[in-house]
Design a protein around this motif. Sequence first.
Motif, PDB file in Angstrom:
ATOM      1  N   ALA A 257       0.839  -1.200   0.000  1.00 41.19           N
ATOM      2  CA  ALA A 257       0.000   0.000   0.000  1.00 41.19           C
ATOM      3  C   ALA A 257       0.874   1.250   0.000  1.00 41.19           C
ATOM      4  O   ALA A 257       2.070   1.204   0.283  1.00 41.19           O
ATOM      5  CB  ALA A 257      -0.911  -0.010   1.226  1.00 41.19           C
ATOM      6  N   ALA A 258       0.249   2.375  -0.312  1.00 41.90           N
ATOM      7  CA  ALA A 258       0.968   3.655  -0.308  1.00 41.90           C
ATOM      8  C   ALA A 258       1.415   4.001   1.108  1.00 41.90           C
ATOM      9  O   ALA A 258       0.762   3.642   2.095  1.00 41.90           O
ATOM     10  CB  ALA A 258       0.075   4.766  -0.858  1.00 41.90           C
ATOM     11  N   TYR A 259       2.539   4.686   1.199  1.00 43.89           N
ATOM     12  CA  TYR A 259       3.076   5.229   2.455  1.00 43.89           C
ATOM     13  C   TYR A 259       3.522   4.163   3.448  1.00 43.89           C
ATOM     14  O   TYR A 259       3.562   4.419   4.645  1.00 43.89           O
ATOM     15  CB  TYR A 259       2.057   6.173   3.119  1.00 43.89           C
ATOM     16  N   GLU A 260       3.873   3.004   2.971  1.00 42.09           N
ATOM     17  CA  GLU A 260       4.554   2.044   3.830  1.00 42.09           C
ATOM     18  C   GLU A 260       6.063   2.275   3.703  1.00 42.09           C
ATOM     19  O   GLU A 260       6.535   2.883   2.741  1.00 42.09           O
ATOM     20  CB  GLU A 260       4.201   0.613   3.446  1.00 42.09           C
ATOM     21  N   GLY A 261       6.835   1.810   4.692  1.00 40.22           N
ATOM     22  CA  GLY A 261       8.270   2.025   4.632  1.00 40.22           C
ATOM     23  C   GLY A 261       9.009   1.246   5.693  1.00 40.22           C
ATOM     24  O   GLY A 261       8.428   0.424   6.415  1.00 40.22           O
ATOM     25  N   VAL A 262      10.324   1.515   5.787  1.00 40.83           N
ATOM     26  CA  VAL A 262      11.192   0.719   6.658  1.00 40.83           C
ATOM     27  C   VAL A 262      11.641   1.489   7.893  1.00 40.83           C
ATOM     28  O   VAL A 262      12.416   0.964   8.697  1.00 40.83           O
ATOM     29  CB  VAL A 262      12.435   0.228   5.871  1.00 40.83           C
ATOM     30  N   GLN A 263      11.230   2.722   8.063  1.00 46.50           N
ATOM     31  CA  GLN A 263      11.476   3.523   9.264  1.00 46.50           C
ATOM     32  C   GLN A 263      12.970   3.695   9.588  1.00 46.50           C
ATOM     33  O   GLN A 263      13.361   3.694  10.750  1.00 46.50           O
ATOM     34  CB  GLN A 263      10.762   2.907  10.480  1.00 46.50           C
ATOM     35  N   LEU A 264      13.773   3.891   8.542  1.00 52.22           N
ATOM     36  CA  LEU A 264      15.204   4.079   8.779  1.00 52.22           C
ATOM     37  C   LEU A 264      15.502   5.473   9.340  1.00 52.22           C
ATOM     38  O   LEU A 264      16.300   5.619  10.277  1.00 52.22           O
ATOM     39  CB  LEU A 264      15.985   3.856   7.475  1.00 52.22           C
ATOM     40  N   LEU A 265      14.875   6.509   8.750  1.00 57.58           N
ATOM     41  CA  LEU A 265      15.119   7.877   9.230  1.00 57.58           C
ATOM     42  C   LEU A 265      14.690   8.067  10.690  1.00 57.58           C
ATOM     43  O   LEU A 265      15.422   8.698  11.466  1.00 57.58           O
ATOM     44  CB  LEU A 265      14.416   8.889   8.322  1.00 57.58           C
ATOM     45  N   PRO A 266      13.517   7.562  11.101  1.00 58.66           N
ATOM     46  CA  PRO A 266      13.175   7.670  12.531  1.00 58.66           C
ATOM     47  C   PRO A 266      14.179   6.951  13.435  1.00 58.66           C
ATOM     48  O   PRO A 266      14.449   7.411  14.544  1.00 58.66           O
ATOM     49  CB  PRO A 266      11.791   7.015  12.612  1.00 58.66           C
ATOM     50  N   TRP A 267      14.736   5.841  12.946  1.00 53.22           N
ATOM     51  CA  TRP A 267      15.737   5.129  13.736  1.00 53.22           C
ATOM     52  C   TRP A 267      16.984   5.987  13.922  1.00 53.22           C
ATOM     53  O   TRP A 267      17.519   6.107  15.036  1.00 53.22           O
ATOM     54  CB  TRP A 267      16.099   3.820  13.044  1.00 53.22           C
ATOM     55  N   ILE A 268      17.426   6.621  12.824  1.00 58.41           N
ATOM     56  CA  ILE A 268      18.580   7.524  12.911  1.00 58.41           C
ATOM     57  C   ILE A 268      18.241   8.718  13.790  1.00 58.41           C
ATOM     58  O   ILE A 268      19.040   9.144  14.629  1.00 58.41           O
ATOM     59  CB  ILE A 268      19.006   7.994  11.506  1.00 58.41           C
ATOM     60  N   GLY A 269      17.031   9.253  13.584  1.00 60.82           N
ATOM     61  CA  GLY A 269      16.599  10.388  14.388  1.00 60.82           C
ATOM     62  C   GLY A 269      16.519  10.051  15.865  1.00 60.82           C
ATOM     63  O   GLY A 269      16.822  10.891  16.723  1.00 60.82           O
ATOM     64  N   LEU A 279      17.925  21.538  19.574  1.00 56.63           N
ATOM     65  CA  LEU A 279      18.039  22.579  18.552  1.00 56.63           C
ATOM     66  C   LEU A 279      16.689  23.000  17.992  1.00 56.63           C
ATOM     67  O   LEU A 279      16.398  24.193  17.867  1.00 56.63           O
ATOM     68  CB  LEU A 279      18.940  22.101  17.409  1.00 56.63           C
ATOM     69  N   PHE A 280      15.875  22.009  17.625  1.00 57.00           N
ATOM     70  CA  PHE A 280      14.629  22.282  16.910  1.00 57.00           C
ATOM     71  C   PHE A 280      13.372  22.013  17.728  1.00 57.00           C
ATOM     72  O   PHE A 280      12.272  22.359  17.288  1.00 57.00           O
ATOM     73  CB  PHE A 280      14.566  21.444  15.628  1.00 57.00           C
ATOM     74  N   GLY A 281      13.492  21.357  18.865  1.00 60.90           N
ATOM     75  CA  GLY A 281      12.317  21.032  19.660  1.00 60.90           C
ATOM     76  C   GLY A 281      11.504  19.893  19.090  1.00 60.90           C
ATOM     77  O   GLY A 281      10.314  19.757  19.414  1.00 60.90           O
ATOM     78  N   PHE A 282      12.110  19.042  18.230  1.00 58.95           N
ATOM     79  CA  PHE A 282      11.395  17.908  17.655  1.00 58.95           C
ATOM     80  C   PHE A 282      11.205  16.830  18.721  1.00 58.95           C
ATOM     81  O   PHE A 282      12.176  16.340  19.294  1.00 58.95           O
ATOM     82  CB  PHE A 282      12.157  17.319  16.472  1.00 58.95           C
ATOM     83  N   HIS A 283       9.951  16.447  18.950  1.00 63.21           N
ATOM     84  CA  HIS A 283       9.647  15.408  19.925  1.00 63.21           C
ATOM     85  C   HIS A 283       9.383  14.059  19.272  1.00 63.21           C
ATOM     86  O   HIS A 283       9.086  13.086  19.959  1.00 63.21           O
ATOM     87  CB  HIS A 283       8.446  15.822  20.775  1.00 63.21           C
ATOM     88  N   ASP A 284       9.462  14.033  17.939  1.00 67.05           N
ATOM     89  CA  ASP A 284       9.271  12.776  17.220  1.00 67.05           C
ATOM     90  C   ASP A 284      10.364  12.657  16.163  1.00 67.05           C
ATOM     91  O   ASP A 284      10.573  13.584  15.383  1.00 67.05           O
ATOM     92  CB  ASP A 284       7.895  12.731  16.553  1.00 67.05           C
ATOM     93  N   PRO A 285      11.086  11.558  16.113  1.00 63.97           N
ATOM     94  CA  PRO A 285      12.211  11.421  15.168  1.00 63.97           C
ATOM     95  C   PRO A 285      11.796  11.457  13.702  1.00 63.97           C
ATOM     96  O   PRO A 285      12.629  11.725  12.843  1.00 63.97           O
ATOM     97  CB  PRO A 285      12.827  10.065  15.543  1.00 63.97           C
ATOM     98  N   HIS A 286      10.518  11.186  13.411  1.00 63.16           N
ATOM     99  CA  HIS A 286      10.066  11.224  12.024  1.00 63.16           C
ATOM    100  C   HIS A 286      10.209  12.620  11.414  1.00 63.16           C
ATOM    101  O   HIS A 286      10.311  12.768  10.191  1.00 63.16           O
ATOM    102  CB  HIS A 286       8.599  10.788  11.920  1.00 63.16           C
ATOM    103  N   LEU A 287      10.196  13.645  12.254  1.00 67.45           N
ATOM    104  CA  LEU A 287      10.158  15.020  11.760  1.00 67.45           C
ATOM    105  C   LEU A 287      11.426  15.451  11.051  1.00 67.45           C
ATOM    106  O   LEU A 287      11.427  16.445  10.323  1.00 67.45           O
ATOM    107  CB  LEU A 287       9.847  15.983  12.917  1.00 67.45           C
ATOM    108  N   ILE A 288      12.531  14.730  11.244  1.00 65.87           N
ATOM    109  CA  ILE A 288      13.766  15.133  10.562  1.00 65.87           C
ATOM    110  C   ILE A 288      13.652  14.949   9.054  1.00 65.87           C
ATOM    111  O   ILE A 288      14.481  15.468   8.301  1.00 65.87           O
ATOM    112  CB  ILE A 288      14.984  14.351  11.085  1.00 65.87           C
ATOM    113  N   ALA A 289      12.629  14.214   8.604  1.00 67.63           N
ATOM    114  CA  ALA A 289      12.444  14.020   7.162  1.00 67.63           C
ATOM    115  C   ALA A 289      12.167  15.344   6.458  1.00 67.63           C
ATOM    116  O   ALA A 289      12.541  15.513   5.288  1.00 67.63           O
ATOM    117  CB  ALA A 289      11.298  13.045   6.908  1.00 67.63           C
ATOM    118  N   PHE A 290      11.517  16.299   7.148  1.00 71.28           N
ATOM    119  CA  PHE A 290      11.193  17.571   6.489  1.00 71.28           C
ATOM    120  C   PHE A 290      12.443  18.366   6.125  1.00 71.28           C
ATOM    121  O   PHE A 290      12.605  18.742   4.953  1.00 71.28           O
ATOM    122  CB  PHE A 290      10.265  18.417   7.373  1.00 71.28           C
ATOM    123  N   PRO A 291      13.348  18.674   7.070  1.00 70.93           N
ATOM    124  CA  PRO A 291      14.531  19.437   6.662  1.00 70.93           C
ATOM    125  C   PRO A 291      15.394  18.709   5.650  1.00 70.93           C
ATOM    126  O   PRO A 291      15.999  19.350   4.773  1.00 70.93           O
ATOM    127  CB  PRO A 291      15.286  19.671   7.986  1.00 70.93           C
TER     128      PRO A 291
END
Length: 377
Positions: A257-269, A279-291
């Motif tokens: 299905a659309a928008y499935e994935g392996v969650q690598l960026l949240p793991w790094i985050g 620095l940014f006040g991000f409380h969820d590691p998924h948010l680093i995908a935007f910058p």
Amino acid sequence: MKRIMKYVPSGVVCLAVIFLLFGYLASQMGTANMLNTIMRTAHDLLLNTVFYLMAICVITGAIGRLFVEFGVVSLLEKLLRPLMKPVFNLPGVASLGAVLTFLSDNPAIISLAQDKRFSAYFKKYQFISLTNFGTAFGMGLLVIVFMVGQSYFVEPFIGLFGAVCGCMVSTRLMQYFVVKNYPQYKSEDACDAQEVEAIEAEEVEKPLFQRILDSLLDGGRTGVDVGMAIIPGVLIISTLVMLFTFGPSAGGYFTGAAYEGVQLLPWIGGKLSFIFEFLFGFHDPHLIAFPITALGAVGAALGLIPNFASAGWIDGNAIAVFTAIGMCWSGYLSTHTAMLDAIGYRQLTSKAILAHTIGGVVAAVVAHWVYVLFSLV
């Protein structure tokens, strides 16, 4: 044979990266599921994100052209002119470039800079820094309107303030780099005075209604061009980023299905969460995908937000930071080289990218801490 061998190393590296990237995805998701997810995600982004962004581009493009036609841009330029020298170390006319890129996109500053009547106001080191200055405001109106459309009204303007701060750092840092490498540019004019000639063009006065109609249609057409231009960035970059951001289906397995994935960026985050939270006040590691996505295309980065919101990862701080870093960076990795090449200073591309990377981080940090202060009031 030598000509063939010349391309072997780069070709081997390219194939190795592709096999490593998609091999990892296929090993986690299954080859069929990976391909289905890529196609369905790209299709959904095209229908539900790209066309929405294009609609905003058309409306903002029409409004921007109307502002130019009836002198609103000139009025803003006069109001902003006193800030240019003390804040950005640029002549007052540079404010016109900020307004135009805010209403359109980064390259607008280059079309303006190529006008001899405009560039005559600058020293060379200031003229070169226009690439950084204009980029920091690129697609600003689109970004703010999009954020307001997500039902956030104060946070985007906190982000705008952060972008201005990041722009100041990026522009002045670029000027420092230029003068350090080319000291003579500090005193040399960007344009020879003899090249500046008065351009007199006779224009037929149009009726008011026709001026309004032409402005709206021409601006809207420009918006369509911008909307078409962001399609590759949204479909390619956003799809790739989402593959490494989101997880499997609700059942914990992959369905294609659309928008499935392996969650690598949240793991790094998650491993670096203490840095991003401070620095940014991000409380969820998924948010680093935007910058990360904004480095290449801010339109693609905006395409992430509806899914972030539906997942419950977005808050007011994230919107402020996204606005700041989205405006300040606004896809500079994909435009800086072309912009500097257009004005004849391609050799300074690496300096411009370094200065703007630092400026974007400063913009995000300022937006975060201003939002913290605002939330305490």
